[in-house]
Scaffold this motif. Sequence first.
Motif, PDB file in Angstrom:
ATOM      1  N   ASP A   1      21.152  -6.720  16.879  1.00  0.00           N
ATOM      2  CA  ASP A   1      22.552  -7.103  17.425  1.00  0.00           C
ATOM      3  C   ASP A   1      22.594  -6.456  18.656  1.00  0.00           C
ATOM      4  O   ASP A   1      22.949  -6.983  19.684  1.00  0.00           O
ATOM      5  CB  ASP A   1      23.787  -6.805  16.394  1.00  0.00           C
ATOM      6  N   GLN A   2      22.137  -5.137  18.729  1.00  0.00           N
ATOM      7  CA  GLN A   2      22.302  -4.224  19.941  1.00  0.00           C
ATOM      8  C   GLN A   2      21.180  -4.769  21.196  1.00  0.00           C
ATOM      9  O   GLN A   2      21.611  -4.966  22.206  1.00  0.00           O
ATOM     10  CB  GLN A   2      22.060  -2.879  19.691  1.00  0.00           C
ATOM     11  N   THR A   3      20.150  -5.242  20.698  1.00  0.00           N
ATOM     12  CA  THR A   3      19.299  -5.762  21.422  1.00  0.00           C
ATOM     13  C   THR A   3      19.587  -7.081  22.250  1.00  0.00           C
ATOM     14  O   THR A   3      19.629  -7.188  23.504  1.00  0.00           O
ATOM     15  CB  THR A   3      17.800  -5.868  20.918  1.00  0.00           C
ATOM     16  N   VAL A   4      20.158  -7.941  21.355  1.00  0.00           N
ATOM     17  CA  VAL A   4      20.757  -9.224  21.999  1.00  0.00           C
ATOM     18  C   VAL A   4      21.933  -8.923  22.963  1.00  0.00           C
ATOM     19  O   VAL A   4      21.911  -9.327  23.959  1.00  0.00           O
ATOM     20  CB  VAL A   4      21.427  -9.959  20.867  1.00  0.00           C
TER      21      VAL A   4
ATOM     22  N   SER B   1       9.867  -3.372  25.224  1.00  0.00           N
ATOM     23  CA  SER B   1       8.775  -2.658  25.659  1.00  0.00           C
ATOM     24  C   SER B   1       7.748  -3.118  25.268  1.00  0.00           C
ATOM     25  O   SER B   1       7.677  -3.886  24.128  1.00  0.00           O
ATOM     26  CB  SER B   1       8.856  -1.189  25.265  1.00  0.00           C
ATOM     27  N   VAL B   2       6.593  -3.270  26.035  1.00  0.00           N
ATOM     28  CA  VAL B   2       5.126  -3.609  25.784  1.00  0.00           C
ATOM     29  C   VAL B   2       4.638  -2.857  24.860  1.00  0.00           C
ATOM     30  O   VAL B   2       4.550  -1.457  25.085  1.00  0.00           O
ATOM     31  CB  VAL B   2       4.476  -4.133  26.998  1.00  0.00           C
ATOM     32  N   PRO B   3       4.021  -3.196  23.675  1.00  0.00           N
ATOM     33  CA  PRO B   3       3.380  -2.355  22.564  1.00  0.00           C
ATOM     34  C   PRO B   3       2.217  -1.878  23.043  1.00  0.00           C
ATOM     35  O   PRO B   3       1.440  -2.744  23.898  1.00  0.00           O
ATOM     36  CB  PRO B   3       3.325  -3.149  21.381  1.00  0.00           C
ATOM     37  N   GLU B   4       1.699  -0.664  23.021  1.00  0.00           N
ATOM     38  CA  GLU B   4       0.229  -0.415  23.269  1.00  0.00           C
ATOM     39  C   GLU B   4      -0.532  -0.684  22.025  1.00  0.00           C
ATOM     40  O   GLU B   4      -0.364  -0.439  20.981  1.00  0.00           O
ATOM     41  CB  GLU B   4       0.289   1.187  23.385  1.00  0.00           C
ATOM     42  N   PRO B   5      -1.749  -1.040  22.365  1.00  0.00           N
ATOM     43  CA  PRO B   5      -2.827  -1.537  21.138  1.00  0.00           C
ATOM     44  C   PRO B   5      -3.348  -0.378  20.717  1.00  0.00           C
ATOM     45  O   PRO B   5      -3.576   0.627  21.422  1.00  0.00           O
ATOM     46  CB  PRO B   5      -3.750  -2.410  21.691  1.00  0.00           C
TER      47      PRO B   5
END
Length: 155
Positions: free
Chosen positions: A148-151, A5-9
């Motif tokens: 590991d899960q993200t990959v 996800s794209v982080p919100e500043p």
Amino acid sequence: GRVLSVPEPYIPPVGARVMSLQDGTSKMSKSAENDGSRINLLDTPKQIETKFKRAKTDLFEGLEFGNPERPEATNLLSLYQLATGYSKESIIQECGSMRWSEFKPKLADAVIASLEPLQSRYTELVDDPAYLDAILKEGAEKASEVADQTVRDVK
């Protein structure tokens, strides 16, 4: 689903850019050559007092926020605002008629007080290497599971 996800500043209303103690138009930087240009989180109270005493100021009477001709005034008052949590209005009411020689020690005291809990906790942690090692091991295990899960999800 979405894996990455794209982080919100988050840009705070005060302190988004903290300026150098030596030049109110340059950003404070830990990589600046002059150590006196910044407050380090682990500076001693004496170091903080000395850095604020030597901080660049101007010859105008009184203190004010937002005057483009007085970047150092805005910077030091903003640091005071960050350290105390006071509003600009209450700071000007309290400090607006002060001279720099009165304000700088007040600023140093406020910054020292605001850093004290962080510095105390840091000392507690560094004085207990076994606890630190356990925290690092636990964090590494959690990070490894998530990575590991993200990959797997990205593949």
